[in-house]
Design an enzyme around this catalytic site. Structure first.
Site, short mmCIF file in Angstrom:
data_model
loop_
_atom_site.label_atom_id
_atom_site.label_comp_id
_atom_site.label_asym_id
_atom_site.label_seq_id
_atom_site.Cartn_x
_atom_site.Cartn_y
_atom_site.Cartn_z
N PRO A 1 0.84 -1.20 0.00
CA PRO A 1 0.00 0.00 0.00
C PRO A 1 0.87 1.25 0.00
O PRO A 1 1.78 1.38 0.81
CB PRO A 1 -0.80 -0.13 1.31
CG PRO A 1 0.01 -1.04 2.17
CD PRO A 1 0.75 -1.97 1.26
N LEU A 2 0.59 2.16 -0.93
CA LEU A 2 1.45 3.32 -1.16
C LEU A 2 0.62 4.59 -1.28
O LEU A 2 -0.15 4.75 -2.22
CB LEU A 2 2.25 3.12 -2.45
CG LEU A 2 3.23 1.94 -2.45
CD1 LEU A 2 3.58 1.54 -3.87
CD2 LEU A 2 4.47 2.30 -1.66
N THR A 3 0.78 5.49 -0.34
CA THR A 3 0.10 6.79 -0.40
C THR A 3 0.66 7.60 -1.56
O THR A 3 1.86 7.82 -1.66
CB THR A 3 0.28 7.55 0.92
OG1 THR A 3 -0.40 6.83 1.95
CG2 THR A 3 -0.28 8.96 0.84
N HIS B 1 -4.86 -1.16 8.93
CA HIS B 1 -3.57 -0.48 9.08
C HIS B 1 -3.29 -0.25 10.57
O HIS B 1 -3.78 0.69 11.18
CB HIS B 1 -3.61 0.86 8.34
CG HIS B 1 -2.25 1.45 8.07
ND1 HIS B 1 -1.12 1.10 8.76
CD2 HIS B 1 -1.84 2.40 7.16
CE1 HIS B 1 -0.08 1.78 8.31
NE2 HIS B 1 -0.50 2.57 7.34
N GLY B 2 -2.46 -1.12 11.13
CA GLY B 2 -2.08 -0.99 12.53
C GLY B 2 -0.62 -0.63 12.70
O GLY B 2 -0.02 -0.97 13.73
N ALA B 3 -0.06 0.07 11.72
CA ALA B 3 1.39 0.32 11.69
C ALA B 3 1.69 1.82 11.58
O ALA B 3 0.79 2.67 11.60
CB ALA B 3 2.01 -0.43 10.50
N ASN B 4 2.99 2.12 11.51
CA ASN B 4 3.52 3.44 11.10
C ASN B 4 3.08 4.61 11.97
O ASN B 4 3.04 5.75 11.51
CB ASN B 4 3.14 3.73 9.65
CG ASN B 4 3.93 2.89 8.68
OD1 ASN B 4 4.86 2.20 9.06
ND2 ASN B 4 3.54 2.93 7.40
N TYR C 1 0.18 5.42 13.21
CA TYR C 1 -1.17 5.94 13.04
C TYR C 1 -2.07 5.49 14.19
O TYR C 1 -1.60 4.89 15.16
CB TYR C 1 -1.71 5.54 11.67
CG TYR C 1 -0.90 6.13 10.54
CD1 TYR C 1 -0.77 7.53 10.41
CD2 TYR C 1 -0.22 5.33 9.63
CE1 TYR C 1 -0.01 8.09 9.39
CE2 TYR C 1 0.55 5.89 8.61
CZ TYR C 1 0.66 7.26 8.50
OH TYR C 1 1.42 7.83 7.51
N ASN D 1 6.45 8.51 12.26
CA ASN D 1 5.45 9.39 12.90
C ASN D 1 5.51 9.35 14.42
O ASN D 1 4.49 9.38 15.10
CB ASN D 1 4.05 9.02 12.41
CG ASN D 1 3.90 9.20 10.92
OD1 ASN D 1 4.23 10.26 10.38
ND2 ASN D 1 3.42 8.17 10.23
N ARG E 1 14.02 -1.78 8.60
CA ARG E 1 14.95 -1.07 7.71
C ARG E 1 14.23 -0.11 6.78
O ARG E 1 14.85 0.67 6.08
CB ARG E 1 15.77 -2.06 6.88
CG ARG E 1 14.96 -2.94 5.96
CD ARG E 1 15.89 -3.79 5.10
NE ARG E 1 15.17 -4.84 4.42
CZ ARG E 1 14.95 -6.05 4.91
NH1 ARG E 1 15.37 -6.34 6.13
NH2 ARG E 1 14.30 -6.96 4.22
N GLY F 1 12.21 -2.50 1.78
CA GLY F 1 13.52 -2.42 1.14
C GLY F 1 14.02 -3.72 0.56
O GLY F 1 15.23 -3.90 0.40
N GLY G 1 7.30 -1.73 -2.59
CA GLY G 1 6.68 -0.42 -2.68
C GLY G 1 7.32 0.47 -3.71
O GLY G 1 6.86 0.57 -4.83
N ARG G 2 8.41 1.10 -3.34
CA ARG G 2 9.01 2.13 -4.19
C ARG G 2 9.36 1.61 -5.57
O ARG G 2 9.14 2.30 -6.57
CB ARG G 2 10.23 2.72 -3.49
CG ARG G 2 9.90 3.55 -2.26
CD ARG G 2 11.10 3.80 -1.37
NE ARG G 2 11.55 2.56 -0.75
CZ ARG G 2 12.56 2.49 0.13
NH1 ARG G 2 13.21 3.58 0.47
NH2 ARG G 2 12.90 1.33 0.65
#
Length: 376
Positions: A25-27, A182-185, A187, A242, A274, A308, A329-330
């Site tokens: 998932p990519l914003t 989404h239970g990460a990052n 938020y 965050n 990472r 990564g 992702g990227r």
């Protein structure tokens, strides 16, 4: 063929994947700016990256108005948004792909400019994000210091659960194949999980069991809509995005993962430490723990890992049994035909970080597939 483990079939819930290259998932902040509904441009972007029997996880999508924290992110709480996502889903299905929607509430990672009536963002407790270089994005795209959020009342926490449940139902109406919580990052759901952001004294705060309650209630609510085998959960036990980070993640996340393991979910999705998880900068930590290695013993189902990876490290992780699939992702941004490039050993197009967020087709739908590239 390169990477035989990465390109072997995998059963995820009721779905049989033809390979284990998942789109993370990519914003991208390219939804309609007034309705926050996906547009035809978004459908084109996802369709470019869809292949038969492959799983895409759509970008983080707010489940309610108060859950917004970035301009141009699509929602899943209005009829227009459901209709917009239906166009995306139909385009992916036309290519034979599968697509889950990631359900999101940013909590304190917001700004009053996004909130109805200019109210403060909500969070488990009135603890602001602080630290060097930690800035909030306003609805106008300016970077400013984070505000101190308002702590949710206990009955409001129940409303958050209901918003996620309704969003799961809305995703079903849009035709998705499943949802990811989404239970990460850093938020909202991770804010409830972690001790430095959750100072509550009600049933949603205090010990680990109480801090995990909201994530589990939301996950169970989604399973009532979808069935457990079409619901995934994303966690970042060693992440720092965050302002997140638990001093000792092992007790908390061992409890959470063991509890989730009992539900029979489609998958668990880790962000490896990472990766920054927030997309604002390159991160390459050294000598950090691996979430997939540490927590794999507590999880019996399908495990997806992100952060990564290269084709080589993805193959090694699956071959070792640490993960069952790898989310990219990227490099999926700049290589719409990423699975084929990895499988056939084609070179990868580098991504342009300056075009990650906002804008139109540039850096979004204009990356070529390998066959369309000029040869020297």
């Amino acid at each position: 063929m390169n990477f035989p483990h990465l390109f072997s079939p995998l059963q995820v819930g009721p779905y049989r994947l033809q390979h284990r290259v998942v789109m993370a998932p990519l914003t991208r902040m390219r939804a309609d700016r007034s309705s926050f509904a996906p547009r035809p441009l978004n459908a084109e972007y996802y369709a470019q990256r869809a292949t038969p029997g492959a799983l895409l996880i759509a970008e983080a999508t707010p489940v309610m108005v108060t859950g917004r924290g970035n301009p141009g992110t699509p929602g899943i709480y209005s009829e227009a948004q459901i209709a917009g996502w239906r166009g995306v889903v139909d385009a992916v299905h036309a290519k034979g792909g599968l697509i889950f929607l990631q359900l999101w509430h940013v909590g304190r990672v917001s700004h009053s400019s996004f909130q109805p009536g200019g109210a403060l963002p909500v969070a488990p407790s009135a603890v602001a994000i602080a630290g060097n270089g930690m800035l909030a994005m306003t609805a106008g795209g300016k970077m400013v210091p984070y505000e101190t959020p308002r702590a949710l009342e206990t009955d409001e926490v129940g409303q958050i659960v209901e918003a996620f449940r309704q969003a799961a139902d809305n995703a079903k109406q849009a035709g998705f194949d499943g949802v990811e919580i989404h239970g990460a990052n850093g938020y909202l759901l991770e804010q409830f999980l972690q001790s430095h952001t959750n100072l509550r004294t009600d049933k949603y705060g205090g010990g680990i069991e109480n801090r995990a309650r909201l994530l589990l209630e939301i996950t169970e609510a989604a399973t009532r809509v979808w069935g457990a085998d079409r619901v995934g959960v994303r966690l970042s036990p060693y992440g720092i995005a965050n302002g997140s980070g638990e001093d000792d993640p092992m007790p908390l996340y061992t409890h959470v993962i063991k509890a989730l393991d009992q539900l029979g979910l489609a998958y668990l999705h880790f962000i490896e430490p990472r990766s920054s998880g927030a997309g604002r900068a390159e991160v390459n930590w050294q000598n950090v723990p691996s979430a997939m290695v540490l927590f794999r013993p507590h999880w019996r189902g399908v495990l997806i890992s992100a952060g990564g990876f290269t084709g080589e490290t993805a193959e090694a992780a699956i071959a070792a049994g640490h993960a069952d699939a790898i989310a990219f992702g990227r490099i999926f941004i700049s290589n719409p035909d990423l699975p084929r490039r990895l499988r056939d050993g084609f070179p990868l197009t580098p991504y342009n970080r300056a075009t990650f967020y906002g804008g139109e087709a540039a850096g979004y739908t204009d990356y070529p597939v390998y066959d369309g590239m000029a040869t020297a």
